[in-house]
Write a protein that holds these residues in place. Structure first.
Motif, PDB file in Angstrom:
ATOM      1  N   SER A 262       0.832  -1.212   0.000  1.00  0.00           N
ATOM      2  CA  SER A 262       0.000   0.000   0.000  1.00  0.00           C
ATOM      3  C   SER A 262       0.864   1.259   0.000  1.00  0.00           C
ATOM      4  O   SER A 262       0.497   2.281  -0.600  1.00  0.00           O
ATOM      5  N   ASP A 351      -6.344  -0.571  -4.523  1.00  0.00           N
ATOM      6  CA  ASP A 351      -5.747  -1.296  -3.403  1.00  0.00           C
ATOM      7  C   ASP A 351      -6.813  -2.206  -2.787  1.00  0.00           C
ATOM      8  O   ASP A 351      -7.914  -1.741  -2.481  1.00  0.00           O
ATOM      9  N   ASP A 353      -7.018  -3.151   0.072  1.00  0.00           N
ATOM     10  CA  ASP A 353      -7.372  -2.666   1.415  1.00  0.00           C
ATOM     11  C   ASP A 353      -8.629  -1.793   1.414  1.00  0.00           C
ATOM     12  O   ASP A 353      -9.361  -1.740   2.398  1.00  0.00           O
TER      13      ASP A 353
HETATM   14 MG    MG Z   1      -1.979  -2.786   2.321  1.00  0.00          MG
END
Ligand code: MG
Ligand code: ADP
Length: 583
Positions: A262, A351, A353
């Motif tokens: 990230s 991402d 996430d």
């Molecule tokens: Mg990450």
């Protein structure tokens, strides 16, 4: 014209009087070395501080044409001087001199990014700095002597220290110009090289904390490119810069949790802007049209064709003209992608996430359990190649949790202990040995990217008594008339002065370029062209020093999140769904 002694006389006279007497300060004063202009005097010590300018003839300021002869150099020089002024003010101004903002001398100098601003201008004629001063008071009583200190001692000292070529650190100035110029050079050269991003060897990617964007100082691991992706650029100033070039196409960033995936992606999403020397990301550059895409449940969506990803919603809710006041994770992510494409993005940054799982993947077993007819979502994994092949749009995707993307990736980077390895060949081998029986879904083609035309009447900046009430209440929030535009998921908006400019630009756009039938893309492109040609001052008659240039994508993002937005063809603003009146 009044001069320094007139200013002194006024301050002597109004010392001890009520705060309103400060209003008399408005006007220009000849300070010999520079001219001081008080544009606006605050109404009370707690109000927004007073707006002041200083101009210095270029002959005295002493910058060489070479310092500002190109748009990039001028941008860099203006940025450098703004920061110099800010530093000098920090060192020189006493600051607290009473209540409220008393004693403040401040300029809008921004953070780690270098953005075009209205805080400072350099031209052949002069250097102009725009800043604010908190005129000092105790209670509501003018502290004339403190004001004299500020105007007659502190300010000239700040100006002398920061706005003259001879008083600046020449080496630092040169570095600033060179670094910004080189970054811009690489960004412009990316496309010709077939790249969408570049990360130089030696880059420091991690930041100090989630809310402190300065470089991590505690043993950062510097970036090293895998050999297979190493490219070089011969920059105008720094010579040859080596690093990792990410080619067009679909790039997967995999790797264990906490290995820096990230962090890399975040640096890339910020690298649409130049960074200041010392930032660590000076030579990280990304395609200027890159848009960070994420899920954003709860956002409002108006008339977006999300049918490439979502079809056959329950209760017959249409998806080729999709409107909702409360999008789900997957529909919001679909809308975010379609809106970015509508504005001309050529690179999506995603991402895991911050993505909706059901938007990203639908694996073999889920396909077996839930029939396609019962699943409105076509996951991104089935669309990412079509986007590349049919529209030339690249995707950079952080995905450590699902191997399904290995089938469609052009290359796979493995982050290990903060350094990338090119594991494309290994990934191909895995695809061979662990063949997936997943079926492709969602048809042979991507579908349409539809342009939308907002209705001008959807933009009402009035509120209560005021005809126009627009303000930025932080980087991520715009007050527009009666509406609050929520921008916390718009990650590439980096500066409150951009947010402020966006608020006023929406108004400018709605009055000038949202005429019947003009697409949002075209109208905003025209509005930004106006800004580029005539300057950010176009947004206000008041010579404000607190605007910074936004990108087209963030302006569009703000408009797209307006709950009052009306799209031509919809019969109601984002109100749920209806097909009536659709063109
Ligand atoms: Mg990450
Ligand atoms: P991932 O997305 O792979 O789970 P992150 O990018 O969130 O990992 O990084 C995890 C942690 O490692 C963060 O606290 C980040 O600041 C830190 N980190 C990332 N890159 C580096 C680096 N190059 N050097 C030192 N620390 C780093």
């Amino acid at each position: 014209m009044k001069d320094r002694s007139d200013l002194q006389a006024i301050l002597n006279r109004i010392d001890g009087r009520g705060y309103k007497a400060y209003k008399e300060l408005k006007g220009s004063y000849d300070f010999r070395d520079f001219r001081l202009i008080v544009d606006h005097v605050q109404g009370d010590p707690y109000a927004a501080p007073s707006r002041v300018r200083v101009t210095i003839p270029q002959a005295q300021a002493g910058f060489a044409r070479a310092h500002y002869s190109t748009p990039v150099r001028r941008l860099a020089l203006e940025d450098f001087l703004t920061r110099a002024f800010h530093r000098a003010a920090g060192r020189t101004a006493k600051g607290h001199r009473g209540i409220g903002k008393s004693g403040l001398i401040g300029i809008d100098c921004g953070g780690q990014e270098v953005l075009e601003r209205t805080a400072l201008f350099v031209s052949d004629r002069e250097v102009e700095a725009r800043f604010v001063m908190g005129l000092p008071a105790r209670g509501r009583t003018i502290l004339g002597r403190d004001a004299q200190e500020m105007f007659l001692n502190e300010l000239p000292e700040i100006v002398t220290r920061s706005l003259y070529y001879r008083s600046l650190d020449e080496k630092a100035l040169k570095t600033h110009l060179h670094v910004v110029e080189d970054q811009t050079f690489i960004r412009e050269a990316l496309d010709v090289e077939g790249l969408v991003a570049f990360v130089a060897d030696g880059t420091v990617l991690p930041r100090r904390t989630g809310i402190d964007d300065r470089p991590l100082t505690d043993h950062p691991v510097s970036f090293v490119s895998p050999d297979s992706l190493r490219r070089s650029f011969t920059t105008p100033n720094r010579g040859t810069v080596h690093g990792m070039g990410i080619p067009r196409g679909i790039t997967l960033i995999v790797g264990g949790g906490f290995h820096g995936k990230s962090t890399l992606l975040n640096a890339l999403n910020r690298a649409v802007y130049p960074h200041i020397p010392g930032d660590g990301r000076e030579y990280v550059v990304t395609d200027p049209t890159a848009v960070k895409i994420r899920a954003e449940d709860g956002r409002s969506v108006a008339g977006v064709d999300i049918s490439p990803f979502i079809q056959n919603l329950p209760f017959g809710k249409e998806t080729d003209f999709f409107s909702t006041p409360n999008a789900s994770g997957s529909t919001s992510q679909a809308a975010n992608i379609m809106e970015a494409l509508e504005m001309g993005s050529r690179l999506l940054l995603i991402d895991e996430d911050t993505s909706a799982t059901n938007f990203m993947i639908r694996d073999e077993r889920m396909q077996a359990l839930v029939a396609k007819e019962k699943e409105p979502i076509t996951p991104f994994v089935d669309k990412v190649r079509q986007l590349r092949e049919e529209f030339g749009v690249s995707t950079l995707l952080v995905m450590g949790g699902s191997g399904d993307y290995l089938d469609c990736a052009d290359r796979v980077l493995l982050m290990e202990a903060y350094r990338p390895a090119d594991v494309t060949d290994q990934a191909r081998a895995v695809v061979q040995t662990h063949a997936s029986r997943r079926r492709r879904e969602g048809g042979a083609r991507f579908g349409a990217i539809r342009m939308r035309a907002p209705l001008p009447e959807g933009f009402d900046p009035s509120s209560g008594k005021r005809e126009v009430r627009i303000d930025a209440r932080g980087v991520q929030e715009i007050l527009f008339g009666r509406e609050t535009i929520e921008l916390s998921a718009v990650e590439q908006l980096v500066d409150i002065s951009q947010t402020r400019a966006i608020g006023d630009l929406i108004h400018y756009y709605s009055e000038n370029h949202a005429k019947s039938g003009t697409s949002l893309q075209e109208g905003l492109a025209r509005s930004l062209r106006d800004l580029q040609e005539r300057g950010l001052d176009l947004l206000s008659p008041y010579r404000l020093g607190c605007y910074a240039m936004p990108r087209l994508f963030e302006v569009a993002a703000a408009i797209n999140r307006m709950r009052s937005l009306q799209i031509k063809g919809s019969s109601r603003p984002a109100d749920g769904s209806t097909r009536e009146g659709k063109k």
